[in-house]
Design a protein around this motif. Structure first.
Motif, short mmCIF file in Angstrom:
data_model
loop_
_atom_site.label_atom_id
_atom_site.label_comp_id
_atom_site.label_asym_id
_atom_site.label_seq_id
_atom_site.Cartn_x
_atom_site.Cartn_y
_atom_site.Cartn_z
N ASP A 136 60.35 -46.14 47.35
CA ASP A 136 59.75 -46.79 48.52
C ASP A 136 60.61 -46.58 49.76
OD1 ASP A 136 61.93 -48.35 47.91
OD2 ASP A 136 60.82 -50.25 47.77
N VAL A 137 61.44 -45.53 49.76
CA VAL A 137 62.32 -45.24 50.88
C VAL A 137 61.52 -45.07 52.17
CG1 VAL A 137 62.29 -42.74 50.54
CG2 VAL A 137 64.27 -43.79 51.64
N GLU A 138 62.10 -45.50 53.28
CA GLU A 138 61.52 -45.30 54.61
C GLU A 138 62.53 -44.56 55.47
OE1 GLU A 138 58.59 -46.28 55.86
OE2 GLU A 138 57.82 -47.61 54.28
N VAL A 139 62.08 -43.55 56.22
CA VAL A 139 62.98 -42.83 57.12
C VAL A 139 63.31 -43.73 58.31
CG1 VAL A 139 63.20 -40.85 58.66
CG2 VAL A 139 62.14 -40.58 56.40
N GLU A 140 64.60 -43.90 58.56
CA GLU A 140 65.08 -44.82 59.58
C GLU A 140 65.50 -44.10 60.85
OE1 GLU A 140 68.25 -47.28 57.95
OE2 GLU A 140 67.59 -46.74 55.93
N ALA A 141 65.29 -44.74 61.99
CA ALA A 141 65.83 -44.25 63.25
C ALA A 141 67.34 -44.43 63.26
CB ALA A 141 65.21 -45.00 64.42
N VAL A 142 68.03 -43.56 63.97
CA VAL A 142 69.48 -43.64 64.11
C VAL A 142 69.81 -43.79 65.59
CG1 VAL A 142 71.67 -42.42 63.79
CG2 VAL A 142 69.88 -42.27 62.06
N ALA A 143 70.63 -44.76 65.90
CA ALA A 143 71.00 -44.99 67.29
C ALA A 143 71.83 -43.84 67.82
CB ALA A 143 71.77 -46.29 67.43
N GLY A 144 71.57 -43.44 69.05
CA GLY A 144 72.38 -42.43 69.72
C GLY A 144 73.03 -43.03 70.94
N ALA A 368 69.97 -46.15 44.56
CA ALA A 368 69.74 -46.53 45.96
C ALA A 368 69.49 -45.26 46.77
CB ALA A 368 70.92 -47.31 46.54
N LEU A 369 68.69 -45.39 47.81
CA LEU A 369 68.37 -44.23 48.64
C LEU A 369 68.06 -44.69 50.05
CD1 LEU A 369 67.72 -41.16 48.85
CD2 LEU A 369 65.35 -41.76 48.31
N ARG A 370 68.66 -43.99 51.01
CA ARG A 370 68.31 -44.19 52.41
C ARG A 370 68.03 -42.83 53.03
NH1 ARG A 370 72.36 -48.17 55.45
NH2 ARG A 370 70.66 -48.10 56.99
N ALA A 371 67.16 -42.82 54.04
CA ALA A 371 66.80 -41.58 54.73
C ALA A 371 66.87 -41.82 56.23
CB ALA A 371 65.40 -41.14 54.33
N PHE A 372 67.44 -40.85 56.94
CA PHE A 372 67.71 -41.02 58.37
C PHE A 372 67.07 -39.91 59.20
CE2 PHE A 372 71.32 -42.89 56.07
CZ PHE A 372 71.25 -44.19 56.53
N ASP A 373 66.52 -40.28 60.33
CA ASP A 373 65.88 -39.33 61.23
C ASP A 373 66.94 -38.75 62.17
OD1 ASP A 373 63.95 -37.80 62.41
OD2 ASP A 373 63.12 -39.43 63.64
N LEU A 374 67.76 -37.87 61.63
CA LEU A 374 68.84 -37.26 62.43
C LEU A 374 68.36 -36.06 63.23
CD1 LEU A 374 71.87 -37.36 59.95
CD2 LEU A 374 71.08 -39.10 61.58
N PHE A 375 67.10 -35.66 63.05
CA PHE A 375 66.59 -34.46 63.72
C PHE A 375 65.19 -34.73 64.28
CE2 PHE A 375 69.11 -33.55 59.94
CZ PHE A 375 70.17 -32.81 60.47
#
Length: 392
Positions: A136-144, A368-375
């Motif tokens: 059920d992982v969700e891609v997360e925004a990453v602060a810049g 555990a799993l996390r996904a990040f919107d780095l691109f």
């Protein structure tokens, strides 16, 4: 910023340039969506899978085939006309995004929130198909560090342009050596650097610790300004490092994870950094100098190094392989060290899925799993997975 196709033999009649009206299906790994078109005008003609760029699932579009012959299993295409647009379609903020233009961005035409939803779907599908894992992982925004990053722009800190002469520069078209002249890449950070000989210093702060890293200007470093701290913090949180533990940091680059891991294990602990690139390994030696505990660096192919050294047990392992993943030789060597936890940093969800399947053969399971919107604006996504020994 785009990959070039491999030369291949023609397999029958070319279908390049042909147009079809289709309803767009689900998103697929690689920055495109799936559609199906008839291979002939016969009523019972079989359908051919087409990977279509510049679309959103559920749209009705006219596609034009850009690669494909009668003998291919699938074709590639661009949407050249949108008949029924998705509510998530937006005007691309970059005038060089679109069919036949710059190939660097896949999702300029999609709202930023929905880009993350599409990436979420891809990560979940790849893990399900390749590793049998329902997540059920969700891609997360990453602060810049710029307000524009809320809209997915101005985040890329390193750029490589095509020199077109006379002071002009360009970007490659999708799967092509041809270039499109541009005046400004909208995802480029205002202070983005281009590859050149030499090195720079990057500073990363996580929690109460801050460290500086020497990095080759043309070497690997995360291109999103928020990426290094985000990934380090996530790895440390997942591993729950204890003072005095031993850690194996594989594909360690310039020592980003190793330096913060050394803080966590402290004077009684040990961290071993293994990296195949000689320049990065030399920088890692400099960056890790003065770190607490026993900190060692080894330069060489990871599978080769593990085949002849460091064969004692390790409490923890960090894996941060290139896009193709760690593969069986490295996975087998890792589990031979019997770590209690493995943190796997993945820039490709397909490679992650394949390697998680290999780890499962040894009784290691995703916990555990996390996904990040780095691109943003591209199909790329970074995942951090925690894997633990649970028995066969």
């Amino acid at each position: 910023m785009s990959r070039h196709p491999r030369a291949r033999q023609q397999r029958g009649r070319s279908r390049v340039g042909e147009r079809f009206e289709v309803e767009v299906g689900p998103v697929a790994h690689g920055g495109h969506c799936v559609a199906r078109v008839p291979t002939s005008t016969a009523p019972d003609a079989p359908l051919r899978v087409v990977f279509v760029r510049h679309v959103v699932p559920g749209e009705r579009v006219v596609l034009e085939v850009t690669e494909g012959t009668d003998g291919d299993r699938f074709w590639r295409a661009d949407a050249v006309e949108v008949l029924e647009p998705s509510p998530e379609r937006v005007e691309p903020p970059c005038p060089f995004a679109g069919p036949g233009l710059c190939g660097g961005c896949d999702f300029q035409h999609v709202s930023v929130d929905h880009q993350r939803a599409l990436k979420t779907a891809v990560v979940r599908e790849q893990l399900s198909r390749l590793a049998g894992i329902e997540s059920d992982v969700e891609v997360e925004a990453v602060a810049g560090d710029l307000p524009e990053q809320l809209a997915g722009l101005r985040w890329r800190t390193r750029m490589q342009y095509v020199d077109l002469g006379d002071g002009r520069r360009g970007m490659r078209k999708h799967r092509s050596r041809a270039a499109v002249e541009i005046d400004d890449c909208r995802i480029a950070h205002p202070d983005a650097r281009e590859p050149e000989p030499g090195s720079v210093e990057e500073t990363v702060a996580v929690g109460g610790a801050e460290h500086r890293f020497a990095v080759a200007t043309d070497g690997f470093w995360q291109v999103h300004p928020g990426a290094p701290a985000t990934l380090v913090a996530t790895v440390l949180e997942m591993l729950e490092v204890q003072p005095g533990e031993t850690v194996l940091d594989l594909y360690s680059g310039v020592g980003l994870f190793a330096r913060f891991l050394a803080d966590e294990v402290g004077p009684a602990g040990r961290v071993v950094s293994v990296e195949g690139d000689r320049t990065a390994s030399l920088h890692a030696r400099t960056n890790l100098a003065g770190a607490p505990g026993r900190v060692e660096t080894a330069c060489g192919d990871v599978a080769t190094v593990l085949g002849s050294a460091y064969d004692e047990p390790f409490d923890l392992v960090v894996l941060d392989p290139p896009r193709e993943g760690a593969k069986r030789a490295v996975i087998d060597a890792v589990v031979d060290r019997a770590p209690r936890r493995i943190a796997y940093v993945a820039c490709d969800p397909a490679a992650l899925g394949r390697d998680l399947s290999l780890l499962a053969e040894h009784g290691y399971r995703l916990s555990a799993l996390r996904a990040f919107d780095l691109f943003p604006m591209t199909h790329h996504v970074e995942c951090v997975a925690l894997v633990e020994k649970t028995g066969r």
